[in-house]
Design an enzyme around this catalytic site. Structure first.
Site, PDB file in Angstrom:
ATOM      1  N   ARG A   1      20.796  41.651 -11.943  1.00 48.60           N
ATOM      2  CA  ARG A   1      19.960  40.481 -12.215  1.00 48.60           C
ATOM      3  C   ARG A   1      18.561  40.816 -11.736  1.00 48.60           C
ATOM      4  O   ARG A   1      18.393  41.519 -10.730  1.00 48.60           O
ATOM      5  CB  ARG A   1      20.426  39.271 -11.396  1.00 48.60           C
ATOM      6  CG  ARG A   1      21.516  38.446 -12.043  1.00 48.60           C
ATOM      7  CD  ARG A   1      20.986  37.602 -13.221  1.00 48.60           C
ATOM      8  NE  ARG A   1      22.031  36.771 -13.772  1.00 48.60           N
ATOM      9  CZ  ARG A   1      22.908  37.148 -14.698  1.00 48.60           C
ATOM     10  NH1 ARG A   1      22.878  38.370 -15.188  1.00 48.60           N
ATOM     11  NH2 ARG A   1      23.821  36.305 -15.151  1.00 48.60           N
TER      12      ARG A   1
ATOM     13  N   GLU B   1      12.318  37.180 -16.009  1.00 48.09           N
ATOM     14  CA  GLU B   1      12.459  37.519 -17.432  1.00 48.09           C
ATOM     15  C   GLU B   1      12.480  36.240 -18.281  1.00 48.09           C
ATOM     16  O   GLU B   1      12.941  35.203 -17.803  1.00 48.09           O
ATOM     17  CB  GLU B   1      13.724  38.361 -17.662  1.00 48.09           C
ATOM     18  CG  GLU B   1      15.019  37.643 -17.353  1.00 48.09           C
ATOM     19  CD  GLU B   1      16.244  38.564 -17.458  1.00 48.09           C
ATOM     20  OE1 GLU B   1      16.254  39.662 -16.868  1.00 48.09           O
ATOM     21  OE2 GLU B   1      17.203  38.145 -18.137  1.00 48.09           O
TER      22      GLU B   1
ATOM     23  N   HIS C   1      17.856  42.656 -21.384  1.00 46.31           N
ATOM     24  CA  HIS C   1      19.067  41.977 -20.892  1.00 46.31           C
ATOM     25  C   HIS C   1      20.169  41.991 -21.965  1.00 46.31           C
ATOM     26  O   HIS C   1      20.621  40.931 -22.423  1.00 46.31           O
ATOM     27  CB  HIS C   1      18.747  40.544 -20.463  1.00 46.31           C
ATOM     28  CG  HIS C   1      19.743  40.003 -19.470  1.00 46.31           C
ATOM     29  ND1 HIS C   1      19.411  39.157 -18.448  1.00 46.31           N
ATOM     30  CD2 HIS C   1      21.086  40.194 -19.355  1.00 46.31           C
ATOM     31  CE1 HIS C   1      20.489  38.837 -17.748  1.00 46.31           C
ATOM     32  NE2 HIS C   1      21.536  39.466 -18.285  1.00 46.31           N
TER      33      HIS C   1
END
Ligand code: GLV
Length: 338
Positions: free
Chosen positions: A247, A276, A294
């Protein structure tokens, strides 16, 4: 013909962002479904407004579920996420409000480990950097040390976080690539599991110093915020690579960008970022980093399985069943909001 669960008074659920139509159809067999067809996450106020009158919601890892939202949505009884990471869900607040929360572990393990390994290899072997150079028309000659990177086979693989995905990466490294596997995890594995994986536990400082390639797979919690920052990067070999598929926020992106710029480590591969979809400008400015948006779990079968698992949880939670991957199963039954 009415299908199972159809009829007046069916609970209403929100699908908070676009998922597969087949998954929406499964939910429609049980619920009145408000299915968003958009990829942008709803801001907290818009999410709370859209949830009025809903008993359940299917979310991804992006919608913030906290005490304020739960207080503003008194009819909400189940929050089911298609992500394995659940740092966007305040599980304690869900439990306190009698709301069932679930995530989606297991179904994405191998796909995510494949991607972690691919990102490590792309980083070590400078694949993105070489491709950009080629596309820019700069390839005139072969050169003896052109884009020479680091070997993966036979190197030391350091894994930070040894849950399901960490273990799947360890297997790829140990048995596919003859790597020495070392790891750090708050809870050490049983000796038999370490032996089966060919993995050795090390304290964090020693892991950082030993790894030729460090892959980070810890969950994001207050304890893991900036777990890898300037001091930790300083312990790594100047030839080492760092991969983050965990993460954003586990790595201090500003410190990493500076270390990459100063070549204090060789390269990084990042699938997740602090804040993000914004990416730290320092990371965009250096060539020795592979950047992906991601997508570690993004194979179609796996994304479908993740959405299906979230739907399974939602259906079970609101129809008196047992959600397969509840985070707070203790709220089921008498503890659940009516
Ligand atoms: C993806 O990051 C997930 O947590 O599923």
């Amino acid at each position: 013909m009415a299908s199972e669960g159809r009829g007046a008074g069916r609970p209403r659920v929100l699908v908070a962002r676009r998922v597969f139509p087949e998954v929406v159809a499964r939910l429609q067999a049980h619920f009145e479904v408000d299915a968003r067809d958009a990829d942008d996450p709803l801001a907290p106020t818009a999410l709370a407004e859209r949830l009025q009158g809903c008993a359940g919601v299917l979310v991804a890892g992006t919608e913030r579920i906290d005490a304020a939202l739960l207080g503003a949505c008194p009819g909400l009884r189940a929050v089911c996420s298609m992500a394995v990471g659940f740092n966007n869900i305040d599980v304690a607040a869900c439990t306190a409000h009698g709301v069932l929360a679930s995530n989606a572990p297991g179904v994405l393990t191998e796909t995510t480990a494949d991607f972690g390994f691919a990102l490590m290899m792309a980083t070590a072997r400078r694949i993105s950097e070489a491709e950009h150079w080629l596309r820019a028309g700069q390839w005139q000659h072969w050169s003896v040390d052109g884009f020479a990177g680091a070997d993966v086979h036979g190197a030391t693989l350091g894994i930070l976080g040894m849950g399901r995905i960490g273990q799947a990466i360890a297997r790829r490294g140990a048995f596919g690539f003859g790597m020495r596997v070392v790891y750090h995890n708050r809870r050490r594995l049983e000796a038999a599991d370490e032996a089966a994986l060919g993995a050795r536990w090390l304290p964090l400082d020693e892991l950082l110093a030993a790894a030729d390639h460090l892959v980070i797979v810890v969950p994001y919690t207050p304890d893991t915020h900036h777990l890898v920052g300037e001091a930790e990067i300083a312990r790594m070999k100047p030839t080492a690579t760092l991969v983050n598929i965990a993460r954003g926020g586990v790595v201090d992106d500003a410190a990493l960008a500076q270390a990459l710029r100063e070549r204090r480590i060789a390269a990084a591969g990042l699938d997740v970022f602090e804040g993000e979809p914004a990416v730290h400008p320092g990371l965009l400015a250096v060539p020795n980093v592979v950047l992906t948006p991601h997508i570690a779990s993004a194979s179609l079968p796996t994304r479908r399985a993740m959405a299906d698992l979230a739907a399974d949880n939602l259906i079970a939670a609101l129809t008196g069943g047992t959600p397969p991957t509840a985070l707070n199963p203790e709220v089921l039954g008498a503890g659940m909001r009516c």
